[in-house]
Scaffold this active site. Structure first.
Site, mmCIF file in Angstrom:
data_model
loop_
_atom_site.group_PDB
_atom_site.id
_atom_site.type_symbol
_atom_site.label_atom_id
_atom_site.label_comp_id
_atom_site.label_asym_id
_atom_site.label_seq_id
_atom_site.Cartn_x
_atom_site.Cartn_y
_atom_site.Cartn_z
ATOM 1 N NE ARG A 157 88.508 65.163 73.150
ATOM 2 C CZ ARG A 157 88.546 65.904 72.042
ATOM 3 N NH1 ARG A 157 88.826 67.176 72.117
ATOM 4 N NH2 ARG A 157 88.289 65.374 70.866
ATOM 5 C CB THR A 236 88.204 51.641 73.417
ATOM 6 O OG1 THR A 236 89.322 52.446 73.830
ATOM 7 C CG2 THR A 236 87.932 50.568 74.442
ATOM 8 N NE ARG A 238 85.855 55.046 64.526
ATOM 9 C CZ ARG A 238 85.201 55.496 65.601
ATOM 10 N NH1 ARG A 238 85.280 54.835 66.741
ATOM 11 N NH2 ARG A 238 84.464 56.589 65.537
ATOM 12 C CD GLU A 267 82.892 48.336 64.985
ATOM 13 O OE1 GLU A 267 84.110 48.366 65.239
ATOM 14 O OE2 GLU A 267 82.094 49.210 65.344
ATOM 15 C CG HIS A 286 81.899 50.676 68.318
ATOM 16 N ND1 HIS A 286 82.364 50.960 67.055
ATOM 17 C CD2 HIS A 286 82.235 51.751 69.085
ATOM 18 C CE1 HIS A 286 82.954 52.151 67.050
ATOM 19 N NE2 HIS A 286 82.893 52.649 68.272
HETATM 20 C C1 DGY Z 1 82.865 57.603 68.727
HETATM 21 O O1 DGY Z 1 82.155 58.501 69.179
HETATM 22 O O2 DGY Z 1 83.701 57.804 67.844
HETATM 23 C C2 DGY Z 1 82.708 56.239 69.304
HETATM 24 O O3 DGY Z 1 83.385 55.275 68.614
HETATM 25 C C3 DGY Z 1 81.249 55.865 69.463
HETATM 26 O O4 DGY Z 1 80.753 56.644 70.479
#
Ligand code: DGY
Length: 326
Positions: A157, A236, A238, A267, A286
């Site tokens: 997505r 964005t 992990r 993290e 994050h």
């Molecule tokens: C998730 O939802 O997995 C994001 O990393 C934080 O919103």
């Protein structure tokens, strides 16, 4: 009839929290930091349901200490903090918040891409710190975004939403994924390539894979060596998808141009971490899903999942529906 016992591991937006407080006997952990493991275990031992964050490890040990536990609702789409097979074995429902944060996360990924390419934060600091004395023909030159090649690792997505944004910038789009995406190919003109081609041809590489044993260190020293010297890496997904020290070395040696990271490993990244010393590393804490509206929707979704599970119904976003009949 007494209300179900619930532990909410942090204050979440009111739209979801209110529902949980109205319909359950809930305790909310109000600290900024996650509850220590011992506290989580203690509350779990009495709970029918948990509303958790990605910082709370929900594993077999916790489930064994929680005899009444029916449902765990994650306030996140990612669920690498969950041991789903262990929950299924024990008949505990696990849920997440897919969909609602897709565009908000892709917005941030694209914002990092643009900020790194055009050196926005360096420019802000340059002006703010009194270095701006004249218009400079060589000053803070960056990379073009329009017409460049974006390589997307993981066309789920969020990867797809990233591709949609790239179309508006006239970018060429490559993707690498085990599954073919007809939408990406037919609607967005994306080309499916192998990982090596993705790394070697892309001006921007954006990571959108879940964290699994296979994707841990998807970007390691060898992968970084395959990237172009002008390339920009965006993560964005992990933190552990990237080998942090390999990235540090590559950025320091200017082997790639820059990296924009919403997630890190470890993290949080400690304040004295060498990555912070590099101008070409842009690190944010994050926050990809952190818009007011999206976080409210996530809270509502997590609450609805939790309440459905507590009411003996299959939650709308159940990760292990096979646990329902156990
Ligand atoms: C998730 O939802 O997995 C994001 O990393 C934080 O919103």
């Amino acid at each position: 009839m007494s209300k179900p016992r619930v532990f909410v591991t942090r204050i979440i937006p009111d739209r979801g929290l209110r529902k949980v407080l109205e319909q359950t006997d809930a305790t909310v952990w109000e600290d900024e930091l996650p509850p220590p493991r011992s506290v989580l275990l203690e509350w779990a031992s009495q709970a029918d349901g948990l509303l958790t964050l990605l910082t709370d490890k929900i594993d077999a040990e916790l489930m064994d200490a929680a005899p009444k536990l029916k449902v765990v609702a994650n306030f996140a789409v990612g669920f690498d903090n969950f041991d789903v097979p262990a929950a299924t074995q024990r008949g505990i429902l696990m849920t997440n918040t897919p969909g609602v944060l897709t565009d908000t996360t892709a917005d941030l990924a694209f914002a990092l891409l643009m900020a790194c390419a055009r050196r926005i934060v360096e420019g802000r600091d340059y002006a703010r710190n009194g270095h701006w004395r004249t218009w400079g023909p060589m000053l803070l030159m960056g990379q073009d975004i329009h017409g460049a090649t974006l390589g997307i690792a993981g066309i789920g997505r969020i990867g797809l939403a990233m591709a949609r944004r790239a179309v508006g910038f006239g970018m060429r789009i490559l993707y690498h994924d085990a599954m073919r995406s007809e939408v990406a190919e037919n609607e967005l003109g994306a080309i499916r390539v192998n990982k090596e081609e993705l790394l070697a041809q892309s001006d921007f590489v954006s990571l959108h894979v879940p964290l699994t044993p296979e994707t841990r260190h998807y970007i390691d020293a060898a992968a970084l060596k395959m990237m172009k010297p002008n390339a920009i890496l965006i993560n964005t997904a992990r933190g552990p998808v990237v080998d942090t020290m390999a990235l540090y070395e590559a950025l320091k040696a200017r082997q790639i141009f820059a990296a924009g990271l919403d997630v890190t490993d470890p993290e949080p990244l400690p304040a004295d971490h060498p990555l912070y010393t590099l101008d070409n590393a842009l690190i944010v804490p994050h926050i990809a899903s952190a818009s007011f509206e999206t976080r409210s929707k996530m809270a509502e979704m997590a609450a609805d999942n939790l309440l459905a599970g507590l009411a003996g119904k299959l939650p709308p976003n159940c990760l292990n529906p096979e646990a329902f009949n156990k």
